[in-house]
Scaffold this motif. Sequence first.
Motif, PDB file in Angstrom:
ATOM      1  N   PHE A  50       0.821  -1.194   0.000  1.00 34.86           N
ATOM      2  CA  PHE A  50       0.000   0.000   0.000  1.00 34.86           C
ATOM      3  C   PHE A  50       0.862   1.254   0.000  1.00 34.86           C
ATOM      4  CE2 PHE A  50      -2.738  -3.266   1.709  1.00 34.86           C
ATOM      5  CZ  PHE A  50      -4.008  -2.942   1.248  1.00 34.86           C
ATOM      6  N   GLY A  51       0.385   2.288  -0.691  1.00 37.80           N
ATOM      7  CA  GLY A  51       1.070   3.577  -0.712  1.00 37.80           C
ATOM      8  C   GLY A  51       0.719   4.330  -1.972  1.00 37.80           C
ATOM      9  N   ARG A  52       0.807   5.663  -1.903  1.00 39.93           N
ATOM     10  CA  ARG A  52       0.510   6.458  -3.089  1.00 39.93           C
ATOM     11  C   ARG A  52       1.554   6.210  -4.173  1.00 39.93           C
ATOM     12  NH1 ARG A  52      -3.368   7.346  -4.658  1.00 39.93           N
ATOM     13  NH2 ARG A  52      -4.321   9.237  -3.839  1.00 39.93           N
TER      14      ARG A  52
ATOM     15  N   VAL B 230      -0.704  -2.304  -4.869  1.00 39.52           N
ATOM     16  CA  VAL B 230      -0.375  -3.262  -5.915  1.00 39.52           C
ATOM     17  C   VAL B 230      -0.150  -4.597  -5.216  1.00 39.52           C
ATOM     18  CG1 VAL B 230       2.128  -2.799  -5.831  1.00 39.52           C
ATOM     19  CG2 VAL B 230       1.102  -3.734  -7.919  1.00 39.52           C
ATOM     20  N   SER B 231      -0.642  -5.673  -5.802  1.00 42.62           N
ATOM     21  CA  SER B 231      -0.484  -6.980  -5.170  1.00 42.62           C
ATOM     22  C   SER B 231       0.894  -7.543  -5.463  1.00 42.62           C
ATOM     23  CB  SER B 231      -1.561  -7.944  -5.667  1.00 42.62           C
ATOM     24  OG  SER B 231      -1.320  -8.319  -7.006  1.00 42.62           O
ATOM     25  N   VAL B 232       1.389  -8.330  -4.538  1.00 39.96           N
ATOM     26  CA  VAL B 232       2.679  -8.992  -4.726  1.00 39.96           C
ATOM     27  C   VAL B 232       2.622  -9.908  -5.939  1.00 39.96           C
ATOM     28  CG1 VAL B 232       4.354 -10.564  -3.678  1.00 39.96           C
ATOM     29  CG2 VAL B 232       3.242  -8.823  -2.276  1.00 39.96           C
ATOM     30  N   ASP B 233       1.490 -10.557  -6.144  1.00 39.43           N
ATOM     31  CA  ASP B 233       1.330 -11.436  -7.306  1.00 39.43           C
ATOM     32  C   ASP B 233       1.530 -10.673  -8.612  1.00 39.43           C
ATOM     33  OD1 ASP B 233       0.350 -13.973  -8.664  1.00 39.43           O
ATOM     34  OD2 ASP B 233      -1.170 -12.533  -9.337  1.00 39.43           O
ATOM     35  N   GLN B 234       0.958  -9.466  -8.693  1.00 41.21           N
ATOM     36  CA  GLN B 234       1.136  -8.657  -9.902  1.00 41.21           C
ATOM     37  C   GLN B 234       2.598  -8.258 -10.091  1.00 41.21           C
ATOM     38  OE1 GLN B 234      -1.373  -6.828 -12.262  1.00 41.21           O
ATOM     39  NE2 GLN B 234      -2.075  -8.919 -11.916  1.00 41.21           N
ATOM     40  N   MET B 235       3.268  -7.930  -8.998  1.00 40.53           N
ATOM     41  CA  MET B 235       4.672  -7.564  -9.108  1.00 40.53           C
ATOM     42  C   MET B 235       5.513  -8.745  -9.554  1.00 40.53           C
ATOM     43  SD  MET B 235       4.793  -4.366  -8.584  1.00 40.53           S
ATOM     44  CE  MET B 235       6.580  -4.298  -8.699  1.00 40.53           C
TER      45      MET B 235
ATOM     46  N   PRO C  68       1.985  -3.700 -13.747  1.00 38.01           N
ATOM     47  CA  PRO C  68       1.354  -4.335 -12.595  1.00 38.01           C
ATOM     48  C   PRO C  68       0.339  -3.416 -11.912  1.00 38.01           C
ATOM     49  CG  PRO C  68       3.511  -3.493 -11.982  1.00 38.01           C
ATOM     50  CD  PRO C  68       3.366  -3.243 -13.456  1.00 38.01           C
ATOM     51  N   GLY C  69      -0.668  -4.030 -11.326  1.00 39.43           N
ATOM     52  CA  GLY C  69      -1.685  -3.275 -10.613  1.00 39.43           C
ATOM     53  C   GLY C  69      -2.879  -2.971 -11.486  1.00 39.43           C
ATOM     54  N   SER C  70      -3.963  -2.579 -10.847  1.00 41.09           N
ATOM     55  CA  SER C  70      -5.207  -2.281 -11.553  1.00 41.09           C
ATOM     56  C   SER C  70      -5.478  -0.789 -11.561  1.00 41.09           C
ATOM     57  CB  SER C  70      -6.380  -3.002 -10.879  1.00 41.09           C
ATOM     58  OG  SER C  70      -7.615  -2.537 -11.379  1.00 41.09           O
ATOM     59  N   ILE C  71      -5.969  -0.291 -12.692  1.00 37.64           N
ATOM     60  CA  ILE C  71      -6.349   1.114 -12.780  1.00 37.64           C
ATOM     61  C   ILE C  71      -7.472   1.428 -11.792  1.00 37.64           C
ATOM     62  CG2 ILE C  71      -8.089   0.848 -14.583  1.00 37.64           C
ATOM     63  CD1 ILE C  71      -5.450   3.652 -14.365  1.00 37.64           C
ATOM     64  N   ASP C  72      -8.204   0.396 -11.371  1.00 38.73           N
ATOM     65  CA  ASP C  72      -9.280   0.600 -10.390  1.00 38.73           C
ATOM     66  C   ASP C  72      -8.747   1.075  -9.047  1.00 38.73           C
ATOM     67  OD1 ASP C  72     -11.123  -0.212 -12.263  1.00 38.73           O
ATOM     68  OD2 ASP C  72     -11.207  -2.286 -11.546  1.00 38.73           O
ATOM     69  N   GLN C  73      -7.460   0.822  -8.772  1.00 36.68           N
ATOM     70  CA  GLN C  73      -6.861   1.245  -7.499  1.00 36.68           C
ATOM     71  C   GLN C  73      -6.196   2.608  -7.594  1.00 36.68           C
ATOM     72  OE1 GLN C  73      -7.697  -0.688  -5.131  1.00 36.68           O
ATOM     73  NE2 GLN C  73      -8.432  -2.274  -6.535  1.00 36.68           N
TER      74      GLN C  73
END
Length: 385
Positions: A99-101, A365-370, A352-357
């Motif tokens: 988590f973080g901006r 961003v999820s660790v899985d995506q990274m 990685p990560g979703s534009i929804d976030q």
Amino acid sequence: MNALADTKTLLGELIGFPSVSSDSNLDMIQHLAERLADCGAEVEIWHDETGTKANLFATLGPKRDGGIVLSGHSDVVPVTDQDWASDPFSMTEQDGKWFGRGTCDMKGFIAAAVAMAPRYAELDLQRPVHFAFTYDEEIGCFGARALANTLREKGIKPAVAIIGEPTSMRIIEGHKGCYEYTTHFTGLEGHGSGPDRGVNAVEYAVRYVSKLIELKTDLRSRAPEGSRFEPPWTTINTGALVGGVAHNVIPGKARVEWEMRPVQKSDADYVKEELHQFCAHTLIPAMQAVHPKAGIETEVIGEVDGLEPMTENEARDLVMELTGANGADVVPFGTEAGIFQGLGMSVVVCGPGSIDQAHKPDEFVSVDQMEQCLDMLTRLSAKLI
């Protein structure tokens, strides 16, 4: 080298730089420059005219055309009035998420790319790999446009660009552009009882909006055959019409704020030319027949080209091979990709990560995506030697 651990550490450091678009990004850029220089990259930092913002362009491998660019923007959106569960500029981990901006938009990709740089540096690179990190994407892609101009001036000609915006690691080969304008109307004030003795700026603004609505309808017939966008045509939106001071005063000032989202650059050229002709030959002569100093001026807020899907696209084919994907999509949101495409590169957006976030409190961003992103960048090694 534990790429995931290194990426996590670096991402935490990057999140600690509050590089909101309204502030300087220099500390973050310098930090990335030092990391890349440490593994032997040739690093260049190009400042904007204020000296408070900068693009970074770094290269590993031979100095020749045809390289592969890994690109991301350094700026993030503000956290003002957002209710975060933790400090947005101090990365935290919970339930397999970081988590973080900026974790997904888009420092996660930047961290992964830079974490891979030492591995690339150990290879006998036959094809250069470039790192391009820009400023002010969130407020108009100003950094990317400046970067494009610098690359042209220096004759640097990469062939492929991967823009690491958050796509959940889907391959994006197209998105619409975003052109934003404010059109200002200057008339002549007067008493409302004698409308012919003044130039009503609001009325001319209304006629201008009527032309926008006409063009909005015309653009439906210009949709490219087989367009995959939703809607498939270029759109126009009138966001605001502001003018006047009282019901009995002829308004001397008005403005129209509007935008278009072109699916192809030719549509944008068509709209701008139609409006120019309408103003030059119809509206302005009528205004100046009453008051020679009356006029219409359009202020360009931002013109960000879209990414046009191409039949032949080396970047798409490369990333499909790297990720194992069997297709590519289009999306409604904009990126810097069209600016790189305008330089003659083949380009995709994949990160990685979703534009929804993105842009929300508790961005993550999820660790899985990274891990998926690092897998892609690891497989890229074989394409560089």
